[in-house]
Write an enzyme that holds these catalytic residues in place. Sequence first.
Site, PDB file in Angstrom:
ATOM      1  N   LYS A 115       0.841  -1.204   0.000  1.00  0.00           N
ATOM      2  CA  LYS A 115       0.000   0.000   0.000  1.00  0.00           C
ATOM      3  C   LYS A 115       0.875   1.252   0.000  1.00  0.00           C
ATOM      4  CE  LYS A 115      -3.867  -2.391   2.102  1.00  0.00           C
ATOM      5  NZ  LYS A 115      -4.528  -2.873   3.309  1.00  0.00           N
ATOM      6  N   GLN A 141      -4.811  -1.818   9.540  1.00  0.00           N
ATOM      7  CA  GLN A 141      -4.698  -3.140   8.924  1.00  0.00           C
ATOM      8  C   GLN A 141      -5.272  -4.216   9.854  1.00  0.00           C
ATOM      9  OE1 GLN A 141      -3.342  -3.562   5.698  1.00  0.00           O
ATOM     10  NE2 GLN A 141      -4.191  -5.613   5.919  1.00  0.00           N
ATOM     11  N   ASP A 191     -11.482   2.356   3.837  1.00  0.00           N
ATOM     12  CA  ASP A 191     -11.845   0.937   3.705  1.00  0.00           C
ATOM     13  C   ASP A 191     -13.361   0.790   3.580  1.00  0.00           C
ATOM     14  OD1 ASP A 191      -9.796  -0.892   3.533  1.00  0.00           O
ATOM     15  OD2 ASP A 191      -9.439  -0.981   5.692  1.00  0.00           O
TER      16      ASP A 191
END
Length: 286
Positions: free
Chosen positions: A53, A97, A120
């Site tokens: 990422k 994460q 997200d």
Amino acid sequence: MAKIIDGKAISAAERISIKEETTAFIEANGYAPGLAVIIVGENPASQVYVRNKHKACGEVGFLSRVYELPEATPQGELNALIDTLNADEAIHGILCQLPLPKHLNEDEVIARISPAKDVDAFHVQNVGRIMLGDYDFLPCTPAGVMVLLREAGVEISGKECVVLGRSNIVGKPMAMLLLQANGTVTICHSRTKNLAEVTRRADILVVAIGKAKFITGDMVKPGAVVIDVGMDRDENGKLCGDVDFASVEPICSAITPVPGGVGPMTITMLLRNTLTAAKRFAQAAN
Ligand code: NAP
């Protein structure tokens, strides 16, 4: 011969447009879109995802910050970092994460991230907006599948769509997006009876169950479009999907391979969400 939907090529093209839009954004606003990624502990798979990422952000011109916290980080400390990032004007997207170490509460973390920075799209407010069809962000994997279908020229309206899997991050939002595109949608899960009968009805079959090579040729309607979200390991430890490519490919009209199908799209859609968040921030500031 089925058409192979090339996620790598589609993702690369999408990243070129994101980079161009980012350059224009920086010129117009004097700052770059910023993404903060928090990782707690030393899960090797998570470390790889976070590195990828960070690298992808750099390639399109984003500001990227990675916060590596020790395994034993208390909830209060993680919450405090999220609060700081929520208030940080250089950061437009925040991602924690998952999975987190057992002592940390994932729901609390997701709820703490400002919905405007929730790239997200896991926050309950963003999930609700997806249900209403009025959203800024979509969860990255289903959003990536929609781009693959669009780029492969697959018509969804009026088609029988079957989604295997009902997780909050893939199956449920996937079904909602296909419904919003006017598909006739069925969701299957581990309690579904006569699964093969249902999957054989699908013009578009999206599989996200996490079971290596589970869908075989006899479960697929001839001419169907098959999207394999799975990222599994076969008996030799090799990366494979939820679909048995060898037996399904000769039957369907189009299929995503694993690797090289859905996988490459996920980080690309995270970049897209971060750019959208930065644009919303800039609009609100003007
Ligand atoms: P998950 O949270 O474990 O959910 C799996 C779903 O599959 C559940 O709804 C489960 O049903 C259903 N299921 C399990 N076995 C089944 C069976 N035999 N028949 C029918 N349904 C069954 O998984 P997930 O997070 O959605 O991920 C699914 C797969 O996609 C995994 O392989 C994951 O690695 C992959 N993935 C890939 C990406 C990417 O970027 N390519 C991103 C995310 C996930 P119940 O609800 O009844 O238990």
